[in-house]
Scaffold this motif. Structure first.
Motif, mmCIF file in Angstrom:
data_model
loop_
_atom_site.group_PDB
_atom_site.id
_atom_site.type_symbol
_atom_site.label_atom_id
_atom_site.label_comp_id
_atom_site.label_asym_id
_atom_site.label_seq_id
_atom_site.Cartn_x
_atom_site.Cartn_y
_atom_site.Cartn_z
ATOM 1 N N ILE A 197 -14.003 15.495 -11.876
ATOM 2 C CA ILE A 197 -13.779 14.058 -12.036
ATOM 3 C C ILE A 197 -12.283 13.800 -12.200
ATOM 4 C CG2 ILE A 197 -16.049 13.620 -13.040
ATOM 5 C CD1 ILE A 197 -14.695 13.488 -15.772
ATOM 6 N N VAL A 198 -11.862 12.588 -11.837
ATOM 7 C CA VAL A 198 -10.459 12.192 -11.940
ATOM 8 C C VAL A 198 -10.282 11.308 -13.164
ATOM 9 C CG1 VAL A 198 -8.579 10.894 -10.867
ATOM 10 C CG2 VAL A 198 -10.060 12.348 -9.465
ATOM 11 N N VAL A 199 -9.289 11.641 -13.994
ATOM 12 C CA VAL A 199 -8.889 10.795 -15.115
ATOM 13 C C VAL A 199 -7.394 10.534 -14.984
ATOM 14 C CG1 VAL A 199 -10.710 11.620 -16.646
ATOM 15 C CG2 VAL A 199 -8.496 12.791 -16.607
ATOM 16 N N TYR A 200 -6.853 9.660 -15.850
ATOM 17 C CA TYR A 200 -5.441 9.270 -15.761
ATOM 18 C C TYR A 200 -4.752 9.508 -17.100
ATOM 19 C CZ TYR A 200 -6.966 6.978 -11.487
ATOM 20 O OH TYR A 200 -7.495 6.726 -10.240
ATOM 21 N N ASP A 201 -3.518 10.052 -17.016
ATOM 22 C CA ASP A 201 -2.749 10.267 -18.239
ATOM 23 C C ASP A 201 -1.987 9.000 -18.604
ATOM 24 O OD1 ASP A 201 -0.515 10.148 -16.592
ATOM 25 O OD2 ASP A 201 -0.122 12.301 -16.636
ATOM 26 N N VAL A 207 -5.298 13.261 -13.162
ATOM 27 C CA VAL A 207 -5.610 14.579 -13.698
ATOM 28 C C VAL A 207 -7.044 14.890 -13.289
ATOM 29 C CG1 VAL A 207 -5.837 16.009 -15.761
ATOM 30 C CG2 VAL A 207 -4.040 14.272 -15.650
ATOM 31 N N VAL A 208 -7.230 15.989 -12.552
ATOM 32 C CA VAL A 208 -8.564 16.377 -12.101
ATOM 33 C C VAL A 208 -9.147 17.367 -13.097
ATOM 34 C CG1 VAL A 208 -9.933 17.363 -10.239
ATOM 35 C CG2 VAL A 208 -7.889 16.013 -9.702
ATOM 36 N N LEU A 209 -10.311 17.033 -13.608
ATOM 37 C CA LEU A 209 -10.992 17.891 -14.575
ATOM 38 C C LEU A 209 -12.163 18.592 -13.894
ATOM 39 C CD1 LEU A 209 -11.145 15.506 -17.677
ATOM 40 C CD2 LEU A 209 -9.362 17.179 -17.081
ATOM 41 N N ASP A 210 -12.254 19.923 -14.095
ATOM 42 C CA ASP A 210 -13.398 20.707 -13.617
ATOM 43 C C ASP A 210 -14.388 20.844 -14.761
ATOM 44 O OD1 ASP A 210 -12.270 21.054 -11.121
ATOM 45 O OD2 ASP A 210 -11.310 22.952 -11.653
ATOM 46 N N ILE A 211 -15.631 20.413 -14.537
ATOM 47 C CA ILE A 211 -16.672 20.497 -15.560
ATOM 48 C C ILE A 211 -17.721 21.515 -15.093
ATOM 49 C CG2 ILE A 211 -18.355 19.231 -16.933
ATOM 50 C CD1 ILE A 211 -16.873 16.674 -16.320
ATOM 51 N N TYR A 212 -17.899 22.573 -15.900
ATOM 52 C CA TYR A 212 -18.845 23.635 -15.583
ATOM 53 C C TYR A 212 -20.067 23.506 -16.496
ATOM 54 C CZ TYR A 212 -14.984 25.819 -13.062
ATOM 55 O OH TYR A 212 -13.952 26.091 -12.188
ATOM 56 N N PHE A 213 -21.249 23.640 -15.900
ATOM 57 C CA PHE A 213 -22.496 23.634 -16.654
ATOM 58 C C PHE A 213 -23.158 24.997 -16.495
ATOM 59 C CE2 PHE A 213 -21.765 19.207 -15.430
ATOM 60 C CZ PHE A 213 -21.845 18.573 -16.665
ATOM 61 N N SER A 214 -23.498 25.633 -17.628
ATOM 62 C CA SER A 214 -24.109 26.955 -17.606
ATOM 63 C C SER A 214 -25.277 26.986 -18.578
ATOM 64 C CB SER A 214 -23.094 28.039 -18.000
ATOM 65 O OG SER A 214 -21.945 27.959 -17.182
ATOM 66 N N VAL A 225 -14.892 22.226 -19.923
ATOM 67 C CA VAL A 225 -14.011 21.376 -19.129
ATOM 68 C C VAL A 225 -12.627 22.008 -19.064
ATOM 69 C CG1 VAL A 225 -13.050 19.062 -18.848
ATOM 70 C CG2 VAL A 225 -15.295 19.351 -19.929
ATOM 71 N N TYR A 226 -12.074 22.113 -17.844
ATOM 72 C CA TYR A 226 -10.739 22.678 -17.622
ATOM 73 C C TYR A 226 -9.890 21.710 -16.808
ATOM 74 C CZ TYR A 226 -12.289 27.315 -19.187
ATOM 75 O OH TYR A 226 -12.754 28.381 -19.937
ATOM 76 N N ASP A 227 -8.575 21.866 -16.955
ATOM 77 C CA ASP A 227 -7.629 21.139 -16.111
ATOM 78 C C ASP A 227 -7.514 21.896 -14.796
ATOM 79 O OD1 ASP A 227 -5.562 19.828 -14.884
ATOM 80 O OD2 ASP A 227 -4.127 20.054 -16.523
ATOM 81 N N GLN A 228 -7.885 21.245 -13.692
ATOM 82 C CA GLN A 228 -7.890 21.922 -12.396
ATOM 83 C C GLN A 228 -6.521 22.452 -12.015
ATOM 84 O OE1 GLN A 228 -8.435 20.004 -8.249
ATOM 85 N NE2 GLN A 228 -10.544 20.499 -8.873
#
Length: 417
Positions: A197-201, A207-214, A225-228
């Motif tokens: 997802i894209v967020v804004y600083d 800022v593109v955030l990578d969200i992993y589901f496990s 959640v990581y910073d791409q």
């Protein structure tokens, strides 16, 4: 003495009718002036003391009344900054010296030098700066009002603070070993599903955030959640920095979320984004993202201005986003018809009008704002021309009385001869 009184009475009549003709002339001249309120002349008699055998003629006195409280018809325009009041209330405007006045003339345009909204007479529209927290207003005065400055809304960025993420997680997914969960940031990290997802600083940068589901256990999932920008090229893991946020989610037998319904993610260079995940489910189907929305926007210039009926001024930016910047109030007085009209289609308060009160459109009995419209003059030309004929006839009648009195005085003077 009665002949001299006759002359004075007829002169007062001519003066009164001259005043009436003057108001008619002003009304006709301003019949196309937006927000103009028609003037009318009212007459009252002045009587002298009389006896049964002697009559002393009096005179007539004129007074001016203004139909300020009478609504004019609205005409629609193509400019969003043209404003009309439908109902009670006045715009608050300032002259170049900063003196406040009231007006119904809402033909506002952007001033090229200051960026302020000014009307055709050069008066500046005033409002409250919402960005400074001044949205409540001052009830009994003009305190805290500032010019509506369109140029101040250019090139604004909005940092992300809230969002919604909804998805279904597959109930039949395999369990990922604890040592291989994405939160470990190991090269061997494994996961069930991933979305970005894209967020804004704070500066409006994306800022593109990578969200992993496990799936970490039965009916238990981990979100990491990581910073791409920190990802390892070609493989993602390991990232050059730790996870921005991790969240454990648990589900009941019906697949509904039973753990916390929000996840807080600190955005690098920005704010903490509170993401609503309360609608996440775990059902017997594939991973299915349903909703992913986040507020905030990149820097953008103003392309248009939108003004609501409640007075809120929103800037519309190139990227389609909107931001509320000002709120336009309306002012009113107990007796609007007793306001003092002044040049430039403005009004000032008087002792007879009562003190000003300030509120917002659609509240406390005040009218609503109509954007893209102007209130027309409330002058009716047919009525004015009819009144003009009547005043002309009355003036002629008074002049005939004066002429007759003069002739009688001549006759009196000739008796001596």
């Amino acid at each position: 003495m009665s002949l001299y009184g006759l002359l004075r009475t007829s002169v007062s009549g001519m003066n009164a009718q001259s005043t009436k003709l003057s108001t008619i002339g002003d009304n006709v001249a301003n019949s196309d002036t937006a927000g103009y309120k028609r003037a009318s002349t009212e007459f009252s008699s002045l009587l002298m003391a009389n006896s049964k055998t002697n009559y002393n003629s009096g005179s007539v006195v004129s007074s001016i009344r203004y139909a300020i409280n009478e609504q004019g018809a609205l005409s629609y325009t193509t400019s969003s900054t043209d404003l009309a009041v439908q109902g009670d209330g006045f715009f608050v405007v300032n002259d170049p010296t900063g003196m406040p006045f009231l007006t119904r003339a809402g033909s506002f345009t952007r001033d090229g030098n200051t960026g302020n909204l000014v009307n055709a007479a050069g008066f500046t529209l005033m409002g409250y700066d919402i960005s400074e927290g001044d949205a409540q207003g001052t009830l009994n005065g003009y305190a805290n009002l500032v010019p509506i400055d369109i140029s101040a809304m250019n090139m604004q960025a909005s940092a992300s603070t809230t969002g919604i993420f909804t998805a279904n997680l597959p109930s039949d997914a395999g369990i990922v070993a604890a040592a291989d969960l994405p939160s470990t940031n190991a090269a061997t990290a494994d996961y069930t599903a991933k979305s970005s997802i894209v967020v804004y600083d704070d500066l409006g940068s994306e800022v593109v955030l990578d969200i992993y589901f496990s799936k970490s256990a039965d009916s238990t999932w981990e979100a990491a959640v990581y910073d791409q920008a920190d990802a390892t090229p070609g493989s993602s893991f390991p990232y050059s920095s730790a996870a921005l946020a991790t969240q454990t989610m648990t589900f009941d037998a019906n697949g509904n979320l039973t753990s916390a319904g929000t996840m807080t993610i600190p955005v690098p260079g920005g704010q903490n984004v509170t993401v609503d995940i309360s609608k996440m489910t775990q059902l017997a189907t594939d991973y299915t993202p349903l909703t992913a929305t986040v507020d905030g926007s990149a820097p953008s210039t103003v392309t248009d201005v939108e003004i609501g009926e409640n007075g809120i001024v929103q800037a519309i930016y190139e990227n389609g986003s909107k931001a509320a910047a000002y709120r336009i109030p309306l002012a009113d007085v107990p007796s609007p018809d007793k306001l003092q009209p002044m040049a430039g289609n403005i009004f000032s308060t008087t002792l007879e009008s009562g003190d000003v009160t300030v509120g917002f459109p659609t509240e406390s009995g005040l009218g609503s704002l109509v954007s893209g419209a102007l209130e027309q003059s409330n002058v009716d030309l047919a009525t004015e021309f009819t009144e003009m004929i009547v005043a002309q006839r009355s003036y002629t009648g008074n002049s005939k009385v004066f002429q007759t009195g003069n002739e009688l005085l001549d006759t009196l003077m000739n008796l001596k001869r």
